[in-house]
Design a protein around this motif. Structure first.
Motif, PDB file in Angstrom:
ATOM      1  N   ASN A 111      13.734  -5.561  -8.902  1.00 36.53           N
ATOM      2  CA  ASN A 111      13.389  -4.143  -8.739  1.00 36.53           C
ATOM      3  C   ASN A 111      14.505  -3.441  -7.967  1.00 36.53           C
ATOM      4  O   ASN A 111      15.490  -4.070  -7.551  1.00 36.53           O
ATOM      5  CB  ASN A 111      12.007  -3.953  -8.120  1.00 36.53           C
ATOM      6  CG  ASN A 111      11.884  -4.476  -6.712  1.00 36.53           C
ATOM      7  OD1 ASN A 111      12.872  -4.770  -6.040  1.00 36.53           O
ATOM      8  ND2 ASN A 111      10.654  -4.618  -6.249  1.00 36.53           N
ATOM      9  N   GLN A 113      14.596  -2.413  -5.063  1.00 37.25           N
ATOM     10  CA  GLN A 113      14.709  -2.884  -3.683  1.00 37.25           C
ATOM     11  C   GLN A 113      15.385  -4.262  -3.614  1.00 37.25           C
ATOM     12  O   GLN A 113      15.516  -4.835  -2.547  1.00 37.25           O
ATOM     13  CB  GLN A 113      13.313  -2.962  -3.036  1.00 37.25           C
ATOM     14  CG  GLN A 113      12.649  -1.602  -2.819  1.00 37.25           C
ATOM     15  CD  GLN A 113      12.153  -0.966  -4.114  1.00 37.25           C
ATOM     16  OE1 GLN A 113      11.642  -1.633  -5.002  1.00 37.25           O
ATOM     17  NE2 GLN A 113      12.339   0.331  -4.229  1.00 37.25           N
ATOM     18  N   TRP A 170      10.004  -0.793 -10.206  1.00 34.14           N
ATOM     19  CA  TRP A 170       8.683  -1.421 -10.271  1.00 34.14           C
ATOM     20  C   TRP A 170       8.392  -2.085  -8.942  1.00 34.14           C
ATOM     21  O   TRP A 170       9.224  -2.820  -8.404  1.00 34.14           O
ATOM     22  CB  TRP A 170       8.675  -2.476 -11.393  1.00 34.14           C
ATOM     23  CG  TRP A 170       7.318  -2.839 -11.884  1.00 34.14           C
ATOM     24  CD1 TRP A 170       6.652  -4.006 -11.641  1.00 34.14           C
ATOM     25  CD2 TRP A 170       6.480  -2.075 -12.737  1.00 34.14           C
ATOM     26  NE1 TRP A 170       5.449  -4.003 -12.269  1.00 34.14           N
ATOM     27  CE2 TRP A 170       5.303  -2.812 -12.960  1.00 34.14           C
ATOM     28  CE3 TRP A 170       6.581  -0.818 -13.312  1.00 34.14           C
ATOM     29  CZ2 TRP A 170       4.258  -2.349 -13.745  1.00 34.14           C
ATOM     30  CZ3 TRP A 170       5.552  -0.359 -14.099  1.00 34.14           C
ATOM     31  CH2 TRP A 170       4.394  -1.123 -14.309  1.00 34.14           C
ATOM     32  N   ASP A 171       7.227  -1.866  -8.406  1.00 41.82           N
ATOM     33  CA  ASP A 171       6.859  -2.422  -7.108  1.00 41.82           C
ATOM     34  C   ASP A 171       6.582  -3.920  -7.223  1.00 41.82           C
ATOM     35  O   ASP A 171       5.978  -4.372  -8.201  1.00 41.82           O
ATOM     36  CB  ASP A 171       5.635  -1.698  -6.553  1.00 41.82           C
ATOM     37  CG  ASP A 171       5.385  -2.046  -5.104  1.00 41.82           C
ATOM     38  OD1 ASP A 171       4.689  -3.049  -4.855  1.00 41.82           O
ATOM     39  OD2 ASP A 171       5.891  -1.313  -4.235  1.00 41.82           O
ATOM     40  N   TRP A 174       2.876  -4.913  -7.935  1.00 38.92           N
ATOM     41  CA  TRP A 174       2.195  -4.527  -9.170  1.00 38.92           C
ATOM     42  C   TRP A 174       2.103  -5.665 -10.135  1.00 38.92           C
ATOM     43  O   TRP A 174       2.873  -6.492 -10.301  1.00 38.92           O
ATOM     44  CB  TRP A 174       2.875  -3.331  -9.833  1.00 38.92           C
ATOM     45  CG  TRP A 174       2.804  -2.078  -8.997  1.00 38.92           C
ATOM     46  CD1 TRP A 174       1.970  -1.835  -7.957  1.00 38.92           C
ATOM     47  CD2 TRP A 174       3.597  -0.908  -9.145  1.00 38.92           C
ATOM     48  NE1 TRP A 174       2.196  -0.580  -7.445  1.00 38.92           N
ATOM     49  CE2 TRP A 174       3.199   0.007  -8.161  1.00 38.92           C
ATOM     50  CE3 TRP A 174       4.627  -0.536  -9.999  1.00 38.92           C
ATOM     51  CZ2 TRP A 174       3.770   1.257  -8.015  1.00 38.92           C
ATOM     52  CZ3 TRP A 174       5.189   0.715  -9.857  1.00 38.92           C
ATOM     53  CH2 TRP A 174       4.771   1.599  -8.873  1.00 38.92           C
TER      54      TRP A 174
END
Length: 174
Positions: A111, A113, A170-171, A174
């Motif tokens: 993602n 992050q 996208w976290d 999730w």
């Protein structure tokens, strides 16, 4: 082999067959001279049987195809359920930002992050858009987390096939 679809059902009485399409743009398939069929999508190359097209048409409900040696509905019904594939080198080149599903399978997904979400195991078509099925092993167990991530530009930010990576907005939860 790149799996393009699956034979879904007969169409008419002259040996035509509906193809369930896995991906986009079947109109470019008109130029494919040799198709291969197998009961298993992930079969090794030696287990695919050569089929020569005898016609290809786009219908409102998707493409239909007829193969030499299958002149009527009864003969063609024997192919229902088979996966259809072609060698990658026989496929038309993709455009900028376009990918064959097989090119995405195996890519590592992170993602924005920098958190690792897993690897693309497969893709599936949902009607609205294609979805990446991403699996990530849970450390110290024999279990895995499966994430379904829409393959749309709002979510998929970069695809780097050479590096084997795909970046998504996208976290991790999730």
């Amino acid at each position: 082999m790149v799996v393009l679809g699956r034979i879904a059902a007969p169409f008419g009485v002259q040996g035509w067959l509906h193809i369930q399409v896995f991906g986009d743009d079947p109109q470019t398939w008109k130029v494919i001279e040799h198709w291969y069929a197998s009961r298993e999508a992930d079969a090794p190359a030696t287990r695919w049987s050569l089929l020569e097209p005898d016609g290809f048409k786009l219908q409102t409900k998707g493409p239909v195809i007829r193969f030499r040696g299958y002149p009527d509905r009864t003969a063609a019904e024997a192919l229902v359920g088979f996966y259809l594939a072609v060698p990658k080198q026989d496929l038309p080149d993709t455009g900028e930002g376009e990918y064959y599903w097989g090119d995405l399978v195996g890519l590592e997904v992170t993602n924005l992050q920098g958190q690792r979400l897993g690897r693309v195991e497969r893709l599936m078509e949902t009607g609205a858009n294609d979805v990446l099925v991403v699996r990530d092993a849970v450390a110290g167990t024999d279990k895995a987390v499966e994430r379904l991530i829409p393959f749309v530009s709002a979510v998929v930010k970069t695809v780097d096939q050479e590096a084997g990576r795909l970046s998504v907005d996208w976290d991790f939860q999730w």
